[in-house]
Write an enzyme that holds these catalytic residues in place. Structure first.
Site, PDB file in Angstrom:
ATOM      1  N   GLU A 100     107.237 -66.940  -4.953  1.00 38.96           N
ATOM      2  CA  GLU A 100     108.124 -66.584  -6.071  1.00 38.96           C
ATOM      3  C   GLU A 100     109.536 -66.727  -5.587  1.00 38.96           C
ATOM      4  OE1 GLU A 100     110.185 -63.817  -6.607  1.00 38.96           O
ATOM      5  OE2 GLU A 100     109.792 -63.043  -4.806  1.00 38.96           O
TER       6      GLU A 100
ATOM      7  N   HIS B 199     104.342 -62.614  -7.431  1.00 36.38           N
ATOM      8  CA  HIS B 199     104.872 -61.592  -6.515  1.00 36.38           C
ATOM      9  C   HIS B 199     103.888 -60.870  -5.407  1.00 36.38           C
ATOM     10  CE1 HIS B 199     108.367 -61.344  -9.156  1.00 36.38           C
ATOM     11  NE2 HIS B 199     109.021 -60.761  -8.388  1.00 36.38           N
TER      12      HIS B 199
ATOM     13  N   ASP C 206     101.832 -55.212  -5.697  1.00 39.86           N
ATOM     14  CA  ASP C 206     102.835 -55.992  -4.846  1.00 39.86           C
ATOM     15  C   ASP C 206     103.563 -55.332  -3.863  1.00 39.86           C
ATOM     16  OD1 ASP C 206     105.549 -56.146  -6.034  1.00 39.86           O
ATOM     17  OD2 ASP C 206     104.362 -56.737  -7.521  1.00 39.86           O
ATOM     18  N   GLN C 207     103.952 -54.025  -4.313  1.00 38.46           N
ATOM     19  CA  GLN C 207     104.643 -52.918  -3.384  1.00 38.46           C
ATOM     20  C   GLN C 207     104.048 -52.120  -2.720  1.00 38.46           C
ATOM     21  OE1 GLN C 207     108.141 -51.182  -5.818  1.00 38.46           O
ATOM     22  NE2 GLN C 207     106.912 -51.797  -7.653  1.00 38.46           N
TER      23      GLN C 207
ATOM     24  N   GLN D 245     113.226 -49.771  -2.067  1.00 43.34           N
ATOM     25  CA  GLN D 245     111.950 -50.573  -1.637  1.00 43.34           C
ATOM     26  C   GLN D 245     111.938 -51.071  -0.451  1.00 43.34           C
ATOM     27  OE1 GLN D 245     110.981 -54.924  -3.103  1.00 43.34           O
ATOM     28  NE2 GLN D 245     110.168 -53.606  -4.695  1.00 43.34           N
TER      29      GLN D 245
END
Length: 344
Positions: free
Chosen positions: A10, A306, A283-284, A100
């Site tokens: 991405e 992602h 994705d996190q 994050q």
């Protein structure tokens, strides 16, 4: 030195944030090039630079070429020490995107990490602070992580001025096995405004209730004053085994009803699908799953670019396998660590 091409997949800021966090976590020196190469304005923006410098402050890293507009940096980490840190994005850039990176980097810190981040709490193209409170942190708690978040002041474009405080105790994440959602426990959220008429929050809430007719919802309204006016609504659906989330941000010229309808539609897409994680949580969380002492698994309605990019990136730093298979209308992802230590 590990070389990472920031244009992979991405090709956005997530590669940068995750790469410096994993560099700090594993102790591997990093050079990342082509930063945000697939964006209209490539290179580091203020919020990306804040994330990089935030992680650097956690581990006394040596940085080179870390400045706004740069498309390549090197990052040489020391030991992640934890402690108290204040990070000011300086714009309405996202505080959650800074978190994050910093939270992932702090998993194995020598002591508890306390972060104060100043910027935008509710801005376009990034998870709102409410999503962390309602969805991401409860899921990390299921993995044994102890993270607390306080939204002190909301911040919107263009001035920002939002403030959050996060506290994280060092802890090794455990596996997260989410094969089924389980029974629905609660649905709700927050409809919030800042320096706008009271009826705005009520109209957003009413639109959600109208769209999700028949569902029992616990939506609270929040009104505040701050540097910039703004509005939005953040929703969650809590199940016995997991939690899904969705949100929408108010924009100038967009009726409040449209904002509420947008959030409700996004939540319904997740509820109507087979996912045990929503597409944003997936994705996190995979980096934390890769650090766990055993296999994790989950189902998503869509394997986003992602998520694909994040799985690729994590494998550059950690010994882990990702197995993706079709599961009805969605996809099952299994995360199999082959070494439990992050390599320090």
């Amino acid at each position: 030195m590990l070389e990472i091409d920031g244009s992979y997949g991405e090709g956005g800021g997530q590669i940068l944030r995750s790469a410096v966090a994993l560099s700090a976590l594993t102790g591997q020196e990093l050079r990342i090039s082509n930063i945000r190469a697939k964006r209209d304005r490539p290179g580091l923006a203020a919020q990306h630079l804040a994330a990089v410098r935030g992680v650097a402050s956690l581990c006394d890293a040596e940085l080179s070429r870390a400045e706004v507009g740069s498309t390549e940096i090197t990052f040489s980490p020391g030991k992640v020490k934890g402690g108290e840190h204040r990070i000011d994005v300086g714009t309405a850039g996202s505080v959650t995107l800074v978190l994050q990176a910093c939270l992932l980097a702090s998993v194995n810190a020598e002591k508890a990490t306390e972060l104060e981040v100043i910027g935008g709490t509710n801005v376009r193209m990034s998870p709102p602070a409410d999503y962390y409170s309602n969805v991401l942190l409860p899921l990390l708690s299921r993995m044994g992580m102890d993270i607390k978040l306080e939204i002190v002041q909301r911040g919107f474009y263009p001035r920002g001025g939002g403030r959050v405080r996060a506290a994280m105790a060092p802890s090794a994440p455990g596996p997260l096995v989410l094969e089924e959602r389980g029974d629905l426990v609660e649905m709700g959220g927050t409809s919030f405004t800042q320096d706008l008429p009271d009826h705005v929050a009520e109209r957003m809430s009413h639109a959600v209730r109208k769209r999700l007719l028949g569902e029992e919802l616990r939506i609270r309204t929040e009104r505040a004053s701050g540097a910039s006016p703004g509005a939005g609504i953040a929703l969650y659906a809590k199940f016995r085994n997991t939690v899904l989330g969705a949100d929408a941000l108010g924009e100038r010229g967009v009726p409040s009803e449209k904002v509420g309808e947008s959030a409700a539609r996004r939540l319904w897409e997740e509820l109507d699908g087979p996912g045990t994680l929503d597409v944003h949580a997936a994705d996190q969380l995979v980096a934390y799953m890769a650090l766990a002492g055993g296999p994790s698994s989950f189902v998503v309605r869509e394997v986003t670019e992602h998520l694909r990019t994040q799985m690729w990136l994590v494998q550059q730093f950690l010994d882990v396998k990702f197995e993706v298979s079709k599961a009805g209308r969605g996809h099952r992802v299994e995360v199999v660590p082959t070494r439990t230590s992050p390599g320090r």
